[in-house]
Design a protein around this motif. Structure first.
Motif, mmCIF file in Angstrom:
data_model
loop_
_atom_site.group_PDB
_atom_site.id
_atom_site.type_symbol
_atom_site.label_atom_id
_atom_site.label_comp_id
_atom_site.label_asym_id
_atom_site.label_seq_id
_atom_site.Cartn_x
_atom_site.Cartn_y
_atom_site.Cartn_z
ATOM 1 N N CYS A 88 4.111 -2.622 11.436
ATOM 2 C CA CYS A 88 2.778 -2.354 11.975
ATOM 3 C C CYS A 88 2.866 -2.725 13.447
ATOM 4 O O CYS A 88 2.873 -3.908 13.801
ATOM 5 C CB CYS A 88 1.702 -3.167 11.261
ATOM 6 S SG CYS A 88 0.046 -2.861 11.924
ATOM 7 N N THR A 116 0.839 -1.201 0.000
ATOM 8 C CA THR A 116 0.000 0.000 0.000
ATOM 9 C C THR A 116 0.872 1.249 0.000
ATOM 10 O O THR A 116 0.635 2.189 -0.771
ATOM 11 C CB THR A 116 -0.938 -0.013 1.229
ATOM 12 O OG1 THR A 116 -1.683 -1.230 1.211
ATOM 13 C CG2 THR A 116 -1.877 1.168 1.219
ATOM 14 N N GLU A 133 0.629 9.435 4.314
ATOM 15 C CA GLU A 133 1.615 10.043 5.216
ATOM 16 C C GLU A 133 2.933 9.279 5.172
ATOM 17 O O GLU A 133 4.015 9.886 5.159
ATOM 18 C CB GLU A 133 1.084 10.052 6.653
ATOM 19 C CG GLU A 133 -0.091 10.980 6.866
ATOM 20 C CD GLU A 133 -0.783 10.758 8.206
ATOM 21 O OE1 GLU A 133 -1.408 11.726 8.702
ATOM 22 O OE2 GLU A 133 -0.724 9.633 8.754
ATOM 23 N N ARG A 180 0.519 5.849 10.908
ATOM 24 C CA ARG A 180 0.457 6.750 9.760
ATOM 25 C C ARG A 180 -0.376 6.134 8.646
ATOM 26 O O ARG A 180 -0.327 4.930 8.427
ATOM 27 C CB ARG A 180 1.848 7.002 9.187
ATOM 28 C CG ARG A 180 2.804 7.706 10.083
ATOM 29 C CD ARG A 180 4.170 7.843 9.380
ATOM 30 N NE ARG A 180 5.177 8.319 10.299
ATOM 31 C CZ ARG A 180 5.379 9.590 10.591
ATOM 32 N NH1 ARG A 180 4.632 10.517 10.036
ATOM 33 N NH2 ARG A 180 6.325 9.938 11.434
ATOM 34 N N SER A 181 -1.058 6.973 7.912
ATOM 35 C CA SER A 181 -1.772 6.502 6.724
ATOM 36 C C SER A 181 -0.740 6.205 5.630
ATOM 37 O O SER A 181 0.427 6.612 5.727
ATOM 38 C CB SER A 181 -2.739 7.578 6.229
ATOM 39 O OG SER A 181 -2.002 8.673 5.689
ATOM 40 N N ALA A 182 -1.180 5.515 4.595
ATOM 41 C CA ALA A 182 -0.283 5.218 3.472
ATOM 42 C C ALA A 182 0.227 6.509 2.843
ATOM 43 O O ALA A 182 1.409 6.615 2.484
ATOM 44 C CB ALA A 182 -0.995 4.364 2.436
ATOM 45 N N THR A 190 3.000 1.801 10.080
ATOM 46 C CA THR A 190 1.706 2.013 9.422
ATOM 47 C C THR A 190 0.530 1.906 10.388
ATOM 48 O O THR A 190 -0.609 2.144 9.990
ATOM 49 C CB THR A 190 1.514 1.014 8.265
ATOM 50 O OG1 THR A 190 1.585 -0.319 8.783
ATOM 51 C CG2 THR A 190 2.565 1.232 7.183
ATOM 52 N N GLU A 195 1.533 3.871 -3.261
ATOM 53 C CA GLU A 195 1.300 5.316 -3.099
ATOM 54 C C GLU A 195 2.570 6.096 -3.412
ATOM 55 O O GLU A 195 2.527 7.148 -4.062
ATOM 56 C CB GLU A 195 0.813 5.611 -1.675
ATOM 57 C CG GLU A 195 0.606 7.080 -1.370
ATOM 58 C CD GLU A 195 -0.482 7.746 -2.203
ATOM 59 O OE1 GLU A 195 -0.431 8.988 -2.342
ATOM 60 O OE2 GLU A 195 -1.382 7.058 -2.714
#
Length: 169
Positions: free
Chosen positions: A106, A18, A158, A154-156, A151, A22
């Motif tokens: 994660c 992911t 970010e 943070r979002s993907a 992760t 991005e």
């Protein structure tokens, strides 16, 4: 300006794909995904899983070709052992690239497990590892600096922005 090799590693289901996807969208860099390479090898040869180093060796050579022509590369793989980490670094430096090693983690085991149990890899025929296989997987501690991105925090978008900023000269 020399090309950049960004190696995005980490355990399965940590968010590597992911984030790397991005990052590729944001930067326009070439994107090499070991799972895709390995599944293509399994689909088109008599070889089966586990492939051992085959997918990585193919990816090192493709990355070398791209870097030689000045094209920056994002390589996404588990990269769980020092020998593969060294090979990525050596591939980049041998072809004049700046190398940014990143480790995607994660930190929330409940979320990590949820991802492992519900994800669609987007690769036809690819069977991802189960949660017990992920937790039991060999994963050597890092012995040198790298950018660690969590992760769970943070979002993907970010995470990709953080890696993109770190990759700038």
């Amino acid at each position: 300006m020399p090309p950049v090799l960004i190696v995005v590693g980490g355990l399965p289901a940590s968010g590597k794909t992911t984030v790397a996807t991005e990052l590729a969208r944001r930067t326009g860099f070439s994107y090499l995904r070991i799972d895709t390479i390995e599944q293509a090898i399994v689909r088109s040869t008599p070889l089966g899983n586990p492939l051992g180093p085959v997918g990585y060796v193919v990816a090192y050579d493709v990355a070398a070709d791209l870097l030689r022509t000045g094209v920056s590369v994002i390589a996404e793989c588990v990269n769980s052992v020092e020998i593969t980490r060294n090979a990525w670094r050596d591939t980049g430096t041998a072809h004049g690239a700046r190398v940014l090693e990143t480790e995607i983690v994660c930190s929330d085991p409940v979320e990590h497990r949820r991802r492992a149990e519900t994800r669609d890899t987007g690769i036809p025929g690819h069977v991802p590892p189960t949660w017990p296989q992920i937790v039991a997987r060999e994963y050597e501690p890092w012995t040198r600096d790298r950018l660690v991105v969590d992760t769970a925090e943070r979002s993907a978008a970010e995470a990709a922005a953080l890696i993109e900023a770190a990759a700038r000269p």
